[in-house]
Design a protein around this motif. Structure first.
Motif, mmCIF file in Angstrom:
data_model
loop_
_atom_site.group_PDB
_atom_site.id
_atom_site.type_symbol
_atom_site.label_atom_id
_atom_site.label_comp_id
_atom_site.label_asym_id
_atom_site.label_seq_id
_atom_site.Cartn_x
_atom_site.Cartn_y
_atom_site.Cartn_z
ATOM 1 N N ALA A 63 0.839 -1.197 0.000
ATOM 2 C CA ALA A 63 0.000 0.000 0.000
ATOM 3 C C ALA A 63 0.877 1.251 0.000
ATOM 4 C CB ALA A 63 -0.928 0.004 1.210
ATOM 5 N N VAL A 64 1.976 1.221 0.771
ATOM 6 C CA VAL A 64 2.923 2.341 0.776
ATOM 7 C C VAL A 64 3.628 2.436 -0.575
ATOM 8 C CG1 VAL A 64 5.012 3.265 1.856
ATOM 9 C CG2 VAL A 64 3.234 2.262 3.264
ATOM 10 N N PHE A 65 3.910 1.283 -1.188
ATOM 11 C CA PHE A 65 4.464 1.287 -2.550
ATOM 12 C C PHE A 65 3.516 2.029 -3.490
ATOM 13 C CE2 PHE A 65 5.009 -0.692 -6.758
ATOM 14 C CZ PHE A 65 6.383 -0.573 -6.920
ATOM 15 N N GLY A 66 2.207 1.767 -3.333
ATOM 16 C CA GLY A 66 1.213 2.413 -4.180
ATOM 17 C C GLY A 66 0.988 3.871 -3.847
ATOM 18 N N VAL A 67 1.200 4.261 -2.581
ATOM 19 C CA VAL A 67 1.007 5.659 -2.172
ATOM 20 C C VAL A 67 1.875 6.596 -3.001
ATOM 21 C CG1 VAL A 67 1.654 7.247 -0.307
ATOM 22 C CG2 VAL A 67 0.119 5.352 0.171
ATOM 23 N N ALA A 68 3.084 6.173 -3.299
ATOM 24 C CA ALA A 68 3.983 7.020 -4.078
ATOM 25 C C ALA A 68 3.397 7.365 -5.443
ATOM 26 C CB ALA A 68 5.333 6.322 -4.255
ATOM 27 N N ALA A 126 8.631 9.775 2.590
ATOM 28 C CA ALA A 126 9.736 9.620 1.640
ATOM 29 C C ALA A 126 9.239 9.065 0.312
ATOM 30 C CB ALA A 126 10.801 8.703 2.226
ATOM 31 N N ARG A 127 8.306 8.114 0.367
ATOM 32 C CA ARG A 127 7.764 7.566 -0.870
ATOM 33 C C ARG A 127 6.939 8.603 -1.636
ATOM 34 N NH1 ARG A 127 9.272 3.647 -3.883
ATOM 35 N NH2 ARG A 127 7.150 3.103 -4.472
ATOM 36 N N LEU A 128 6.253 9.464 -0.930
ATOM 37 C CA LEU A 128 5.513 10.539 -1.598
ATOM 38 C C LEU A 128 6.449 11.474 -2.350
ATOM 39 C CD1 LEU A 128 2.860 11.427 1.143
ATOM 40 C CD2 LEU A 128 2.421 10.340 -1.062
ATOM 41 N N VAL A 129 7.573 11.812 -1.732
ATOM 42 C CA VAL A 129 8.555 12.677 -2.398
ATOM 43 C C VAL A 129 9.137 11.967 -3.616
ATOM 44 C CG1 VAL A 129 10.760 13.861 -2.139
ATOM 45 C CG2 VAL A 129 9.093 13.925 -0.276
ATOM 46 N N SER A 372 2.277 16.548 -21.758
ATOM 47 C CA SER A 372 1.359 15.505 -22.216
ATOM 48 C C SER A 372 1.869 14.114 -21.873
ATOM 49 C CB SER A 372 1.147 15.620 -23.726
ATOM 50 O OG SER A 372 0.644 16.892 -24.066
ATOM 51 N N LEU A 373 3.160 13.862 -22.174
ATOM 52 C CA LEU A 373 3.744 12.562 -21.854
ATOM 53 C C LEU A 373 3.705 12.300 -20.357
ATOM 54 C CD1 LEU A 373 6.910 12.540 -24.157
ATOM 55 C CD2 LEU A 373 4.884 11.128 -24.411
ATOM 56 N N SER A 374 4.089 13.307 -19.581
ATOM 57 C CA SER A 374 4.130 13.150 -18.128
ATOM 58 C C SER A 374 2.756 12.850 -17.565
ATOM 59 C CB SER A 374 4.696 14.415 -17.473
ATOM 60 O OG SER A 374 6.021 14.659 -17.881
ATOM 61 N N LEU A 375 1.762 13.611 -18.001
ATOM 62 C CA LEU A 375 0.421 13.446 -17.459
ATOM 63 C C LEU A 375 -0.187 12.108 -17.860
ATOM 64 C CD1 LEU A 375 -1.947 14.611 -15.872
ATOM 65 C CD2 LEU A 375 -2.791 15.600 -18.013
ATOM 66 N N GLY A 376 -0.187 11.802 -19.167
ATOM 67 C CA GLY A 376 -0.807 10.569 -19.638
ATOM 68 C C GLY A 376 -0.177 9.333 -19.021
ATOM 69 N N TYR A 377 1.138 9.280 -19.022
ATOM 70 C CA TYR A 377 1.846 8.118 -18.484
ATOM 71 C C TYR A 377 1.681 8.019 -16.972
ATOM 72 C CZ TYR A 377 5.699 4.847 -17.643
ATOM 73 O OH TYR A 377 6.458 3.774 -17.251
ATOM 74 N N SER A 378 1.833 9.146 -16.266
ATOM 75 C CA SER A 378 1.779 9.114 -14.803
ATOM 76 C C SER A 378 0.390 8.766 -14.289
ATOM 77 C CB SER A 378 2.232 10.452 -14.223
ATOM 78 O OG SER A 378 3.598 10.655 -14.442
ATOM 79 N N VAL A 379 -0.643 9.295 -14.925
ATOM 80 C CA VAL A 379 -2.008 8.952 -14.516
ATOM 81 C C VAL A 379 -2.238 7.452 -14.680
ATOM 82 C CG1 VAL A 379 -4.436 9.171 -15.148
ATOM 83 C CG2 VAL A 379 -3.035 11.216 -14.882
ATOM 84 N N ALA A 380 -1.817 6.912 -15.819
ATOM 85 C CA ALA A 380 -2.020 5.481 -16.064
ATOM 86 C C ALA A 380 -1.239 4.628 -15.076
ATOM 87 C CB ALA A 380 -1.608 5.147 -17.496
ATOM 88 N N VAL A 381 0.018 4.984 -14.854
ATOM 89 C CA VAL A 381 0.853 4.191 -13.951
ATOM 90 C C VAL A 381 0.359 4.322 -12.512
ATOM 91 C CG1 VAL A 381 3.184 3.897 -13.045
ATOM 92 C CG2 VAL A 381 2.848 4.268 -15.469
ATOM 93 N N GLY A 386 1.047 1.314 -9.725
ATOM 94 C CA GLY A 386 1.334 1.278 -8.299
ATOM 95 C C GLY A 386 0.382 0.409 -7.520
ATOM 96 N N THR A 387 -0.826 0.257 -8.042
ATOM 97 C CA THR A 387 -1.818 -0.569 -7.339
ATOM 98 C C THR A 387 -1.702 -2.049 -7.696
ATOM 99 O OG1 THR A 387 -3.416 -0.151 -9.124
ATOM 100 C CG2 THR A 387 -3.478 1.325 -7.218
ATOM 101 N N THR A 388 -0.928 -2.393 -8.719
ATOM 102 C CA THR A 388 -0.877 -3.779 -9.183
ATOM 103 C C THR A 388 -0.439 -4.764 -8.094
ATOM 104 O OG1 THR A 388 -0.544 -3.170 -11.496
ATOM 105 C CG2 THR A 388 0.188 -5.361 -10.843
ATOM 106 N N PRO A 389 0.699 -4.539 -7.401
ATOM 107 C CA PRO A 389 1.064 -5.503 -6.349
ATOM 108 C C PRO A 389 0.000 -5.609 -5.255
ATOM 109 C CG PRO A 389 2.921 -4.085 -6.890
ATOM 110 C CD PRO A 389 1.729 -3.507 -7.567
ATOM 111 N N PHE A 390 -0.605 -4.468 -4.901
ATOM 112 C CA PHE A 390 -1.650 -4.491 -3.867
ATOM 113 C C PHE A 390 -2.873 -5.262 -4.363
ATOM 114 C CE2 PHE A 390 -5.393 -2.727 -1.728
ATOM 115 C CZ PHE A 390 -5.018 -2.875 -0.397
ATOM 116 N N ILE A 391 -3.284 -5.015 -5.618
ATOM 117 C CA ILE A 391 -4.442 -5.720 -6.188
ATOM 118 C C ILE A 391 -4.170 -7.216 -6.269
ATOM 119 C CG2 ILE A 391 -5.766 -6.064 -8.314
ATOM 120 C CD1 ILE A 391 -5.579 -3.025 -8.753
ATOM 121 N N PHE A 392 -2.970 -7.590 -6.721
ATOM 122 C CA PHE A 392 -2.619 -9.004 -6.791
ATOM 123 C C PHE A 392 -2.716 -9.651 -5.406
ATOM 124 C CE2 PHE A 392 0.308 -8.980 -10.789
ATOM 125 C CZ PHE A 392 -0.787 -8.684 -11.572
ATOM 126 N N THR A 393 -2.140 -8.972 -4.409
ATOM 127 C CA THR A 393 -2.150 -9.513 -3.048
ATOM 128 C C THR A 393 -3.573 -9.602 -2.504
ATOM 129 O OG1 THR A 393 -0.004 -8.452 -2.694
ATOM 130 C CG2 THR A 393 -1.122 -9.292 -0.748
#
Length: 434
Positions: A63-68, A126-129, A372-381, A386-393
């Motif tokens: 969850a902390v991994f995903g918070v970042a 630290a993960r947020l930064v 554009s690249l930053s926004l599109g990619y970052s929103v998707a990721v 970031g939620t993938t490991p949490f969702i899998f678990t």
């Protein structure tokens, strides 16, 4: 040898190579910083989130991994806006310094046993930064490499973005595997886990030095000279390229899901299947190495054959088709079979990411490209990565079915196919300025 870049200037090969090397080194450091946490999740979990139920402790760690990832769109907005106004070089220099500093601080944090609840709170900070800084990396580094590229080699130049990501993951894995093999379990949990985080700062300073030695890209300087800098690049991108941003999000979903499967794999193999952590690390190293090889091959071919066919269309289909077989192979417990499964994952990621960077750059003009690249990619990721490991678990905990994460990847692949069908062919078009 000279070649004409997107800005219309002829640059000798050594100048273009120097630009790529500077972007690659910084990019390597940033992705190493961000993902080493995922590889050491098994160690971090009891140190910062002690719990009687091991799975609950891991879920808190992920969850902390995903918070970042919540901060990545914020960083994308902030740094993307600056990067389209003042340039790529200065923005990327600030990004790498912030990211490596935050990673270094993680290595200094006391555990829960030492300072109680402050330990996980400081880890979250630290993960947020980290997330804030990394939000500005992808768009800037990708634009930097592609804008320095000769028109006929944009696929190859852009592919270094993902080649760097793959090699940084391998480096992180080698360090994590080396630690688990070289030190006792007691040493690993008491001090050795800190080493991969502490070395981030000197690596970041090297990347900073390399980036500060460069000029900005010829494409950006051409926009500057023509007085075509956007006052509000993000708003302009949303106004004129909203549909393209949605396509980027769709294409990114299966790609990022597979990448974070590789990051999640050592924990999954260790916690769910009792595969020794060292063998899990080795299998993922080989799988990620296949990504590094395939990404360059698909990029080279895309400069000749095009981006959309067969690469952008084939990769989400392969992601959906191979998801269930891959998880079935992981269940075998056989090291060769597990390794083959992860090599398949790495290869599918390579097919997609070999063309992804260039295709995304080609669809957006220079004056809003970083934003554009930053926004599109970052929103998707942020949503799907970031939620993938949490969702899998969580799926594993809720269903008890070891194949359940595969169905998430099937859905991601189908969404990616819809986006690919709507994406234009851009390989033979010149980069747009405005």
């Amino acid at each position: 040898m000279t070649a004409t870049t997107a800005g219309g200037e002829a640059y000798p090969g050594r100048v273009r190579k120097k630009a790529v090397v500077a972007a690659v080194i910084g990019n390597f450091v940033e992705w190493y910083d961000f993902t080493i946490y995922g590889y050491l999740a098994v160690v971090i979990a009891p140190l910062f989130f002690p719990a009687e139920n091991r799975l609950v402790s891991l879920m808190a760690t992920f969850a902390v991994f995903g918070v970042a990832f919540l901060m990545r769109p914020v960083g994308a907005l902030f740094f993307g806006n600056i990067g389209d106004k003042i340039g790529r070089r200065s923005t990327l220099s600030a990004v790498i310094l912030i990211a490596s500093g935050a990673t270094f601080l993680i290595g200094l944090l006391p555990s829960y046993e030492t300072i109680g609840i402050l330990a996980p709170l400081l880890l979250v900070l630290a993960r947020l930064v980290q997330g804030f800084a990394v939000g500005g990396e992808f768009g800037g580094a990708t634009a930097f490499m592609v804008e320095y590229a000769p028109d006929e080699r944009r696929g190859l130049y852009g592919s270094w973005q993902f080649f760097t990501q793959a090699t940084s993951l391998v480096a992180g894995l080698l360090i994590a595997a080396g630690l688990t093999a070289a030190v006792s379990e007691e040493a690993l949990y008491s001090w050795a886990w800190r080493v991969p985080f502490l070395i981030a700062l000197p690596l970041g300073l090297i990347g900073l030095y390399m980036r500060l030695r460069l000029e900005d890209t010829p494409a950006f300087r051409a926009v500057q000279e023509h007085h075509e800098i956007e006052r509000a690049p993000l708003l302009e991108s949303l106004r004129t390229h909203g549909k393209d941003l949605l396509k980027v999000v769709g294409l990114t979903w299966p790609l990022t899901g597979l990448v974070y499967l590789l990051i999640f794999a050592p924990t999954y193999l260790s916690e769910q299947l009792d595969v020794p952590l060292s063998l899990g690390y080795t299998a993922v190293i080989l799988g990620t190495s296949s990504w590094a090889v395939v990404v360059l091959l698909s990029a080279l071919l895309s400069d000749r054959l095009g981006r959309r066919k067969p690469f952008l269309l084939a990769s989400p289909v392969l992601a959906a088709v191979t998801a269930v077989p891959v998880f079935m192979m992981l269940q075998s417990g056989s090291f060769p079979v597990i390794t083959l499964a992860l090599v398949i994952v790495g290869s599918v990621v390579g097919i997609s990411s070999g063309v992804y960077a260039a295709a995304m750059c080609e669809v957006f003009p220079t004056n809003v490209r970083y934003s554009s690249l930053s926004l599109g990619y970052s929103v998707a990721v942020s949503i799907f990565g970031g939620t993938t490991p949490f969702i899998f678990t969580a799926l594993l905990a809720a269903t008890g079915n070891p194949l359940s994460p595969a169905f998430y990847l099937v859905v991601a692949g189908l969404a990616g196919l819809v986006a690919a069908l709507a994406f234009p062919e851009t390989a033979r078009e010149p980069l747009k300025e405005t």
